[in-house]
Write an enzyme that holds these catalytic residues in place. Structure first.
Site, PDB file in Angstrom:
ATOM      1  N   ASP A 273       0.843  -1.192   0.000  1.00 16.55           N
ATOM      2  CA  ASP A 273       0.000   0.000   0.000  1.00 16.55           C
ATOM      3  C   ASP A 273       0.881   1.245   0.000  1.00 16.55           C
ATOM      4  OD1 ASP A 273      -3.225   0.521   0.950  1.00 16.55           O
ATOM      5  OD2 ASP A 273      -1.820   2.197   1.093  1.00 16.55           O
TER       6      ASP A 273
ATOM      7  N   ASN B 254     -13.047  -3.375   2.113  1.00 20.71           N
ATOM      8  CA  ASN B 254     -14.037  -2.299   2.137  1.00 20.71           C
ATOM      9  C   ASN B 254     -14.926  -2.424   0.899  1.00 20.71           C
ATOM     10  OD1 ASN B 254     -12.938  -1.144   4.496  1.00 20.71           O
ATOM     11  ND2 ASN B 254     -11.383  -0.077   3.290  1.00 20.71           N
TER      12      ASN B 254
ATOM     13  N   VAL C   7     -10.889   2.796  -3.790  1.00 20.98           N
ATOM     14  CA  VAL C   7     -10.475   2.311  -5.113  1.00 20.98           C
ATOM     15  C   VAL C   7     -11.421   1.175  -5.495  1.00 20.98           C
ATOM     16  CG1 VAL C   7      -8.630   1.252  -6.459  1.00 20.98           C
ATOM     17  CG2 VAL C   7      -8.068   2.948  -4.687  1.00 20.98           C
TER      18      VAL C   7
ATOM     19  N   HIS D  92     -10.085  -5.437  -3.599  1.00 24.10           N
ATOM     20  CA  HIS D  92      -8.785  -5.679  -2.966  1.00 24.10           C
ATOM     21  C   HIS D  92      -8.969  -6.050  -1.510  1.00 24.10           C
ATOM     22  CE1 HIS D  92      -9.742  -1.375  -2.655  1.00 24.10           C
ATOM     23  NE2 HIS D  92      -9.141  -1.389  -1.486  1.00 24.10           N
TER      24      HIS D  92
ATOM     25  N   HIS E 290      -7.020  -5.809   2.071  1.00 27.80           N
ATOM     26  CA  HIS E 290      -5.903  -5.255   2.840  1.00 27.80           C
ATOM     27  C   HIS E 290      -5.370  -6.349   3.762  1.00 27.80           C
ATOM     28  CE1 HIS E 290      -6.892  -0.865   2.155  1.00 27.80           C
ATOM     29  NE2 HIS E 290      -8.089  -1.379   1.935  1.00 27.80           N
TER      30      HIS E 290
END
Ligand code: 5GP
Ligand code: ZN
Length: 112
Positions: free
Chosen positions: A30, A86, A95, A99, A101
């Site tokens: 990140d 998220n 974004v 994805h 995290h």
């Protein structure tokens, strides 16, 4: 999708600090890490988010889940790690390319 930031990273148009890559997945650091280890795990194909998954994405998502503990081990996160997905603006997604995290290595882990 040329207007998608993470698709552009997949295509190499935007540089990233890659940690793992295979034919279906890319893992990179990140850009604004919230913990000592903060990786983003993405499918190479464009999927907006969890709300847009199709039944045929089941294998791909399972592959991501199985990769996460391997990455954590490689990163030395031997006491555990946090994973966050998220979904949508209300879920804090910024974004819109699916994805996960992967965070760890800090005493107090944040939410992203
Ligand atoms: P989200 O809020 O959508 O779940 O998370 C998006 C994440 O992407 C954020 O943690 C943010 O720091 C990261 N990010 C945004 N732009 C870039 C970029 O250009 N490169 C990398 N490596 N990470 C990015
Ligand atoms: Zn994309």
């Amino acid at each position: 999708m040329s207007d998608c930031l993470f698709c552009r990273i997949v295509e190499g148009q935007i540089p990233s600090d890659k940690v793992y890559e295979d034919e279906e997945l890319l893992v990179f650091k990140d850009i604004a890490p919230k913990a000592e280890v903060h990786l983003l795990v993405i499918p190479k194909i464009h999927i907006d988010g969890l709300n847009n998954l199709l039944p045929e994405d089941q294998q791909l998502m399972g592959k991501i889940m199985l990769l996460l503990p391997k990455l954590a081990e490689q990163q030395g996160l031997d006491t555990g790690f946090r994973t966050i997905i998220n979904t949508g603006k209300g879920g804090g997604q910024e974004v819109f390319h699916l994805h996960v995290h992967l965070l760890g290595g800090s005493k107090r882990l944040p939410f992203c």
